[in-house]
Design a protein around this motif. Structure first.
Motif, PDB file in Angstrom:
ATOM      1  N   ARG A 101     -18.928  -4.920   7.393  1.00  9.45           N
ATOM      2  CA  ARG A 101     -18.692  -3.655   6.665  1.00  9.45           C
ATOM      3  C   ARG A 101     -17.640  -2.809   7.380  1.00  9.45           C
ATOM      4  O   ARG A 101     -16.771  -2.212   6.741  1.00  9.45           O
ATOM      5  CB  ARG A 101     -20.001  -2.869   6.539  1.00  9.45           C
ATOM      6  N   ILE A 102     -17.732  -2.753   8.704  1.00 10.69           N
ATOM      7  CA  ILE A 102     -16.745  -1.976   9.468  1.00 10.69           C
ATOM      8  C   ILE A 102     -15.357  -2.581   9.286  1.00 10.69           C
ATOM      9  O   ILE A 102     -14.374  -1.880   9.051  1.00 10.69           O
ATOM     10  CB  ILE A 102     -17.135  -1.945  10.969  1.00 10.69           C
ATOM     11  N   ARG A 103     -15.270  -3.904   9.381  1.00  9.16           N
ATOM     12  CA  ARG A 103     -13.976  -4.559   9.246  1.00  9.16           C
ATOM     13  C   ARG A 103     -13.370  -4.331   7.853  1.00  9.16           C
ATOM     14  O   ARG A 103     -12.156  -4.106   7.714  1.00  9.16           O
ATOM     15  CB  ARG A 103     -14.104  -6.054   9.532  1.00  9.16           C
ATOM     16  N   ASP A 104     -14.222  -4.390   6.813  1.00  7.07           N
ATOM     17  CA  ASP A 104     -13.719  -4.178   5.454  1.00  7.07           C
ATOM     18  C   ASP A 104     -13.039  -2.817   5.323  1.00  7.07           C
ATOM     19  O   ASP A 104     -11.954  -2.697   4.751  1.00  7.07           O
ATOM     20  CB  ASP A 104     -14.861  -4.266   4.441  1.00  7.07           C
ATOM     21  N   VAL A 105     -13.688  -1.781   5.846  1.00 12.04           N
ATOM     22  CA  VAL A 105     -13.137  -0.425   5.748  1.00 12.04           C
ATOM     23  C   VAL A 105     -11.846  -0.325   6.564  1.00 12.04           C
ATOM     24  O   VAL A 105     -10.818   0.166   6.086  1.00 12.04           O
ATOM     25  CB  VAL A 105     -14.168   0.622   6.243  1.00 12.04           C
ATOM     26  N   LEU A 106     -11.900  -0.815   7.805  1.00  8.89           N
ATOM     27  CA  LEU A 106     -10.729  -0.764   8.680  1.00  8.89           C
ATOM     28  C   LEU A 106      -9.554  -1.520   8.068  1.00  8.89           C
ATOM     29  O   LEU A 106      -8.410  -1.047   8.064  1.00  8.89           O
ATOM     30  CB  LEU A 106     -11.116  -1.366  10.039  1.00  8.89           C
ATOM     31  N   HIS A 107      -9.853  -2.683   7.520  1.00 11.02           N
ATOM     32  CA  HIS A 107      -8.809  -3.500   6.903  1.00 11.02           C
ATOM     33  C   HIS A 107      -8.140  -2.750   5.745  1.00 11.02           C
ATOM     34  O   HIS A 107      -6.922  -2.770   5.608  1.00 11.02           O
ATOM     35  CB  HIS A 107      -9.386  -4.824   6.412  1.00 11.02           C
ATOM     36  N   ASP A 108      -8.956  -2.089   4.923  1.00 14.83           N
ATOM     37  CA  ASP A 108      -8.404  -1.365   3.769  1.00 14.83           C
ATOM     38  C   ASP A 108      -7.415  -0.294   4.211  1.00 14.83           C
ATOM     39  O   ASP A 108      -6.330  -0.160   3.641  1.00 14.83           O
ATOM     40  CB  ASP A 108      -9.530  -0.715   2.960  1.00 14.83           C
ATOM     41  N   TYR A 109      -7.790   0.485   5.219  1.00 19.88           N
ATOM     42  CA  TYR A 109      -6.911   1.556   5.694  1.00 19.88           C
ATOM     43  C   TYR A 109      -5.604   0.989   6.247  1.00 19.88           C
ATOM     44  O   TYR A 109      -4.514   1.483   5.923  1.00 19.88           O
ATOM     45  CB  TYR A 109      -7.602   2.371   6.797  1.00 19.88           C
ATOM     46  N   ILE A 110      -5.712  -0.036   7.088  1.00 22.30           N
ATOM     47  CA  ILE A 110      -4.517  -0.570   7.750  1.00 22.30           C
ATOM     48  C   ILE A 110      -3.627  -1.293   6.734  1.00 22.30           C
ATOM     49  O   ILE A 110      -2.410  -1.083   6.701  1.00 22.30           O
ATOM     50  CB  ILE A 110      -4.908  -1.496   8.914  1.00 22.30           C
ATOM     51  N   ALA A 111      -4.242  -2.127   5.895  1.00 23.20           N
ATOM     52  CA  ALA A 111      -3.452  -2.887   4.919  1.00 23.20           C
ATOM     53  C   ALA A 111      -2.756  -1.952   3.930  1.00 23.20           C
ATOM     54  O   ALA A 111      -1.608  -2.187   3.533  1.00 23.20           O
ATOM     55  CB  ALA A 111      -4.344  -3.884   4.186  1.00 23.20           C
ATOM     56  N   HIS A 112      -3.441  -0.862   3.551  1.00 21.26           N
ATOM     57  CA  HIS A 112      -2.855   0.096   2.614  1.00 21.26           C
ATOM     58  C   HIS A 112      -1.651   0.793   3.245  1.00 21.26           C
ATOM     59  O   HIS A 112      -0.601   0.969   2.615  1.00 21.26           O
ATOM     60  CB  HIS A 112      -3.907   1.123   2.197  1.00 21.26           C
ATOM     61  N   PHE A 113      -1.788   1.175   4.517  1.00 21.89           N
ATOM     62  CA  PHE A 113      -0.663   1.789   5.238  1.00 21.89           C
ATOM     63  C   PHE A 113       0.504   0.811   5.344  1.00 21.89           C
ATOM     64  O   PHE A 113       1.662   1.174   5.084  1.00 21.89           O
ATOM     65  CB  PHE A 113      -1.130   2.230   6.633  1.00 21.89           C
ATOM     66  N   LEU A 114       0.218  -0.443   5.699  1.00 25.28           N
ATOM     67  CA  LEU A 114       1.280  -1.426   5.913  1.00 25.28           C
ATOM     68  C   LEU A 114       1.959  -1.821   4.603  1.00 25.28           C
ATOM     69  O   LEU A 114       3.158  -2.121   4.582  1.00 25.28           O
ATOM     70  CB  LEU A 114       0.713  -2.668   6.603  1.00 25.28           C
ATOM     71  N   GLN A 115       1.178  -1.796   3.516  1.00 23.57           N
ATOM     72  CA  GLN A 115       1.719  -2.158   2.201  1.00 23.57           C
ATOM     73  C   GLN A 115       2.886  -1.238   1.841  1.00 23.57           C
ATOM     74  O   GLN A 115       3.878  -1.667   1.262  1.00 23.57           O
ATOM     75  CB  GLN A 115       0.599  -2.037   1.175  1.00 23.57           C
ATOM     76  N   LYS A 116       2.768   0.053   2.230  1.00 28.72           N
ATOM     77  CA  LYS A 116       3.834   1.016   1.919  1.00 28.72           C
ATOM     78  C   LYS A 116       5.118   0.686   2.666  1.00 28.72           C
ATOM     79  O   LYS A 116       6.201   1.114   2.281  1.00 28.72           O
ATOM     80  CB  LYS A 116       3.360   2.436   2.273  1.00 28.72           C
ATOM     81  N   LEU A 117       4.985  -0.088   3.765  1.00 33.84           N
ATOM     82  CA  LEU A 117       6.158  -0.495   4.533  1.00 33.84           C
ATOM     83  C   LEU A 117       6.616  -1.898   4.152  1.00 33.84           C
ATOM     84  O   LEU A 117       7.502  -2.473   4.795  1.00 33.84           O
ATOM     85  CB  LEU A 117       5.830  -0.461   6.037  1.00 33.84           C
TER      86      LEU A 117
END
Ligand SMILES: [Zn+2]
Length: 240
Positions: A101-117
């Motif tokens: 569960r922790i990884r899912d949330v962390l992944h969403d935040y990081i992947a969303h930030f990186l997607q913009k780049l």
């Protein structure tokens, strides 16, 4: 809440390299930026397996976090080998529990930030890495971009990117671990029926007691396969 940050490699172990650029340097920069961001913004304690350019063995990293009774362990690495993008890892079989569960949330935040780049999301993965296996708390390992990709490397060496990545990862951790903002009064604790245990209390869960050592070892091995850090402890039963 005590978070242990683990910058991959260090000292005589440079990790992945590209020319004179070393993974160990980038992981330390990202971890220090993340640690600063966490303590500046949230009510959380942060510790490190290293804060400078030194060698620390993999089991030693896990032991440092275990001995300090950290609540969460985050290892940061840089990938290599001809790909590009971001991925993260948890220990096999832990995706259904708190770690997942922790990884899912962390992944969403990081992947969303990186997607913009324009950075590729390589997904949520599992691996039997020593720091994930030997840490007793929830643990996640990030592989942040590829040192041998020109596009990824341009981001990795940028202090702006490092800070922005740290901000995204810190926000993800804060959400996943329910970290209050700094200065926010913590909610009144639920009254305990007896004396209130401090954060130093460690509760152990026993799952079996055997006279036959082989049966104990077999159960421990089965639990470890399922991702639980099971150990067998001999105990005298004199009087029985
Ligand atoms: Zn690495």
């Amino acid at each position: 809440m005590l978070v242990c940050l683990d910058p991959g490699h260090g000292g005589s172990d440079p990790g992945a390299t590209y020319g004179t650029l070393y993974e160990k340097t980038l992981t330390l920069a990202l971890v220090l930026a993340l640690g600063r961001r966490l303590v500046d913004t949230y009510s959380v304690d942060v510790m490190y397996t290293r804060q400078d350019d030194r060698f620390v063995g993999l089991s030693e990293r896990a032991r440092i976090a275990n001995d300090a009774r950290a609540n969460f362990f985050l290892s940061i690495h840089i990938n290599a080998g001809g790909g590009e993008g971001y991925e993260d890892y948890i220990y096999p079989g832990t995706e259904k529990g708190a770690t997942g569960r922790i990884r899912d949330v962390l992944h969403d935040y990081i992947a969303h930030f990186l997607q913009k780049l324009g950075v590729a999301d390589r997904g949520k993965k599992e691996a039997d890495f020593a720091v994930l296996r030997e840490t007793v708390m929830d643990a996640v390992l990030l592989e942040v971009l590829f040192i041998d990709s020109a596009k990824d490397r341009a981001l990795l060496v940028s202090p702006e990117f490092q800070d922005q990545f740290a901000a995204a990862a810190a926000a993800g951790l804060a959400d996943a671990l329910q970290l209050p903002l700094r200065g926010t009064p913590t909610p009144a604790p639920t009254p305990a029926p007896t004396s209130s245990p401090g954060p130093e209390v460690l509760y152990r869960v026993q799952v079996g007691a055997f006279h036959d050592r082989q049966r104990a070892d077999a159960l421990a091995a089965e639990l470890r396969q399922k991702g639980y850090p099971a150990i067998v402890l001999p105990e005298s039963v004199a009087g029985h």
